[in-house]
Design a protein around this motif. Structure first.
Motif, PDB file in Angstrom:
ATOM      1  N   ARG A 129       0.839  -1.210   0.000  1.00 30.57           N
ATOM      2  CA  ARG A 129       0.000   0.000   0.000  1.00 30.57           C
ATOM      3  C   ARG A 129       0.867   1.252   0.000  1.00 30.57           C
ATOM      4  N   TYR A 130       1.937   1.213   0.799  1.00 32.34           N
ATOM      5  CA  TYR A 130       2.800   2.396   0.904  1.00 32.34           C
ATOM      6  C   TYR A 130       3.752   2.504  -0.278  1.00 32.34           C
ATOM      7  N   ARG A 131       4.136   1.373  -0.861  1.00 34.64           N
ATOM      8  CA  ARG A 131       4.924   1.427  -2.091  1.00 34.64           C
ATOM      9  C   ARG A 131       4.115   2.091  -3.197  1.00 34.64           C
ATOM     10  N   HIS A 132       2.827   1.761  -3.235  1.00 36.93           N
ATOM     11  CA  HIS A 132       1.958   2.370  -4.244  1.00 36.93           C
ATOM     12  C   HIS A 132       1.856   3.879  -4.026  1.00 36.93           C
ATOM     13  N   LEU A 133       1.713   4.312  -2.768  1.00 29.41           N
ATOM     14  CA  LEU A 133       1.667   5.739  -2.474  1.00 29.41           C
ATOM     15  C   LEU A 133       2.990   6.411  -2.849  1.00 29.41           C
ATOM     16  N   ARG A 134       4.093   5.731  -2.574  1.00 30.95           N
ATOM     17  CA  ARG A 134       5.408   6.293  -2.896  1.00 30.95           C
ATOM     18  C   ARG A 134       5.549   6.518  -4.401  1.00 30.95           C
ATOM     19  N   GLU A 135       5.066   5.553  -5.164  1.00 32.41           N
ATOM     20  CA  GLU A 135       5.111   5.696  -6.619  1.00 32.41           C
ATOM     21  C   GLU A 135       4.143   6.775  -7.095  1.00 32.41           C
ATOM     22  N   HIS A 136       2.963   6.781  -6.498  1.00 30.72           N
ATOM     23  CA  HIS A 136       1.938   7.757  -6.902  1.00 30.72           C
ATOM     24  C   HIS A 136       2.381   9.185  -6.594  1.00 30.72           C
ATOM     25  N   TRP A 137       3.071   9.368  -5.461  1.00 27.09           N
ATOM     26  CA  TRP A 137       3.540  10.693  -5.052  1.00 27.09           C
ATOM     27  C   TRP A 137       4.957  10.991  -5.539  1.00 27.09           C
ATOM     28  N   ASN A 138       5.526  10.087  -6.318  1.00 24.65           N
ATOM     29  CA  ASN A 138       6.904  10.249  -6.804  1.00 24.65           C
ATOM     30  C   ASN A 138       7.890  10.504  -5.667  1.00 24.65           C
ATOM     31  N   GLY A 139       7.633   9.856  -4.525  1.00 29.35           N
ATOM     32  CA  GLY A 139       8.538   9.972  -3.388  1.00 29.35           C
ATOM     33  C   GLY A 139       8.528  11.328  -2.706  1.00 29.35           C
ATOM     34  N   ASN A 140       7.527  12.162  -2.985  1.00 26.47           N
ATOM     35  CA  ASN A 140       7.456  13.509  -2.399  1.00 26.47           C
ATOM     36  C   ASN A 140       7.316  13.414  -0.877  1.00 26.47           C
ATOM     37  N   GLN A 141       8.332  13.883  -0.157  1.00 28.95           N
ATOM     38  CA  GLN A 141       8.346  13.749   1.293  1.00 28.95           C
ATOM     39  C   GLN A 141       7.379  14.699   1.993  1.00 28.95           C
ATOM     40  N   LEU A 142       6.997  15.790   1.347  1.00 22.37           N
ATOM     41  CA  LEU A 142       5.990  16.673   1.945  1.00 22.37           C
ATOM     42  C   LEU A 142       4.664  15.936   2.074  1.00 22.37           C
ATOM     43  N   TYR A 143       4.307  15.181   1.034  1.00 25.23           N
ATOM     44  CA  TYR A 143       3.066  14.411   1.086  1.00 25.23           C
ATOM     45  C   TYR A 143       3.128  13.367   2.191  1.00 25.23           C
ATOM     46  N   PHE A 144       4.289  12.731   2.331  1.00 25.85           N
ATOM     47  CA  PHE A 144       4.431  11.739   3.388  1.00 25.85           C
ATOM     48  C   PHE A 144       4.365  12.389   4.766  1.00 25.85           C
ATOM     49  N   PHE A 145       4.934  13.582   4.902  1.00 22.80           N
ATOM     50  CA  PHE A 145       4.861  14.285   6.185  1.00 22.80           C
ATOM     51  C   PHE A 145       3.408  14.588   6.546  1.00 22.80           C
ATOM     52  N   LEU A 146       2.644  15.077   5.567  1.00 22.04           N
ATOM     53  CA  LEU A 146       1.232  15.374   5.819  1.00 22.04           C
ATOM     54  C   LEU A 146       0.454  14.097   6.127  1.00 22.04           C
ATOM     55  N   PHE A 147       0.820  13.011   5.466  1.00 22.11           N
ATOM     56  CA  PHE A 147       0.168  11.733   5.729  1.00 22.11           C
ATOM     57  C   PHE A 147       0.429  11.283   7.162  1.00 22.11           C
ATOM     58  N   PHE A 148       1.664  11.411   7.624  1.00 22.98           N
ATOM     59  CA  PHE A 148       1.995  11.042   8.997  1.00 22.98           C
ATOM     60  C   PHE A 148       1.247  11.937   9.995  1.00 22.98           C
ATOM     61  N   GLN A 149       1.135  13.224   9.689  1.00 20.26           N
ATOM     62  CA  GLN A 149       0.420  14.118  10.597  1.00 20.26           C
ATOM     63  C   GLN A 149      -1.081  13.840  10.605  1.00 20.26           C
ATOM     64  N   PHE A 150      -1.601  13.368   9.479  1.00 20.99           N
ATOM     65  CA  PHE A 150      -3.006  12.966   9.462  1.00 20.99           C
ATOM     66  C   PHE A 150      -3.230  11.785  10.402  1.00 20.99           C
ATOM     67  N   GLN A 151      -2.249  10.891  10.474  1.00 20.32           N
ATOM     68  CA  GLN A 151      -2.350   9.769  11.402  1.00 20.32           C
ATOM     69  C   GLN A 151      -2.331  10.254  12.848  1.00 20.32           C
ATOM     70  N   ALA A 152      -1.612  11.354  13.123  1.00 18.62           N
ATOM     71  CA  ALA A 152      -1.636  11.932  14.473  1.00 18.62           C
ATOM     72  C   ALA A 152      -3.040  12.423  14.810  1.00 18.62           C
ATOM     73  N   PHE A 153      -3.704  13.025  13.824  1.00 17.89           N
ATOM     74  CA  PHE A 153      -5.091  13.455  14.023  1.00 17.89           C
ATOM     75  C   PHE A 153      -6.002  12.252  14.292  1.00 17.89           C
ATOM     76  N   LEU A 154      -5.747  11.145  13.585  1.00 20.99           N
ATOM     77  CA  LEU A 154      -6.571   9.958  13.779  1.00 20.99           C
ATOM     78  C   LEU A 154      -6.379   9.360  15.174  1.00 20.99           C
ATOM     79  N   ILE A 155      -5.185   9.490  15.727  1.00 19.41           N
ATOM     80  CA  ILE A 155      -4.970   9.036  17.108  1.00 19.41           C
ATOM     81  C   ILE A 155      -5.915   9.784  18.043  1.00 19.41           C
ATOM     82  N   VAL A 156      -6.025  11.091  17.851  1.00 18.83           N
ATOM     83  CA  VAL A 156      -6.928  11.899  18.672  1.00 18.83           C
ATOM     84  C   VAL A 156      -8.379  11.467  18.456  1.00 18.83           C
ATOM     85  N   LEU A 157      -8.738  11.244  17.202  1.00 17.30           N
ATOM     86  CA  LEU A 157     -10.107  10.843  16.888  1.00 17.30           C
ATOM     87  C   LEU A 157     -10.462   9.515  17.558  1.00 17.30           C
TER      88      LEU A 157
END
Length: 260
Positions: free
Chosen positions: A90-118
């Motif tokens: 799943r994450y390999r697919h995201l890496r390919e889809h985002w062309n390895g853009n680390q900003l997108y991955f950073f936002l994805f990780f921060q979204f998971q922080a929001f989900l912890i709160v939820l």
């Protein structure tokens, strides 16, 4: 402490943890660590709210133990996969889809922080429960035991199947996987009803229902089954399509008989 302040404290801690996780995955190209951290964060929130809450002692203590053990077991199971296998498809697919853009991955990780709160909201409900009902605590313990044992069995059966090289490209139909395409998700969903039992009597009882409700929505339509089955179809093709035709998606039942 005010519940909103508790949620804010949790979000800050979760955001910091996910930032460290994002930094960890950069040189390793393995975003699977996000699942390990999510499990630690949600389980840790049960312990945090139990300490900060002003409700009756027994529901808080039981919640801290159950939530903490659940998070530890799931995190340990996921860490074995992250540390011993290549990045999840799943994450390999995201890496390919985002062309390895680390900003997108950073936002994805921060979204998971929001989900912890939820997903911590049911724990907040229990932490401020002024009542102690022995029967409901016992019911919560029973639900928790059934769900955690069931999920552990499903995880072990899948891990055993995947460890055999002869099964590469094939779909696991062993044990619980014969009766549900996602028995681990099913028991994960059941797990959240334990905290509904512990929250009986709370003025914020309605928050406890957010656990099973939100988890079902995520598993069924957002990040669980859709992503997992899309990847399975890419990697296993017709074998997984046959599995879809014969085996219930989530709720366990007897498989249909078809000619293969």
């Amino acid at each position: 402490m005010n519940p909103w302040i508790q949620l804010l404290c949790l979000w800050v801690l979760a955001a910091l943890m996910m930032t460290l996780g994002w930094m960890w995955q950069r040189p390793r190209s393995n975003a699977g660590i996000v699942d390990v951290l999510w499990s630690c964060g949600v389980g840790g929130s049960a312990v945090l709210f139990a300490m900060l809450g002003d409700g009756a002692a027994w529901p808080r203590v039981v919640m801290a133990v159950l939530g903490g053990l659940w998070g530890m077991r799931l995190a340990a199971h996921l860490w074995k996969r992250v540390s011993g296998e290549p990045e999840d498809g799943r994450y390999r697919h995201l890496r390919e889809h985002w062309n390895g853009n680390q900003l997108y991955f950073f936002l994805f990780f921060q979204f998971q922080a929001f989900l912890i709160v939820l997903f911590s909201l049911p724990f907040l409900s229990v932490a401020h429960n002024p009542e102690t009902f022995g029967g409901w605590i016992a019911a919560g313990l029973i639900v928790w035991l059934i769900s955690v044992i069931g999920e552990a069995i499903a995880d072990a059966q899948l891990a055993r199947f995947r460890s055999d090289e002869a099964n590469r490209g094939r779909t696991c139909r062993a044990g619980l996987w014969r009766y549900s395409r996602h028995p681990n998700y099913f028991f994960e969903w059941i797990h959240w009803f334990a905290y509904v039992c512990l929250a009986v009597g709370s003025t914020r009882f309605w928050l406890a229902w957010s656990g099973p409700l939100v988890m079902y929505i995520f598993l069924r339509w957002i990040s669980g089954i859709p992503y997992t089955e899309t990847h399975a179809l890419r990697s296993r093709g017709e074998d997984y399509r046959d599995y879809q035709r014969t085996t219930p998606m989530l709720f366990p039942w007897f498989p249909k008989r078809t000619e293969r």
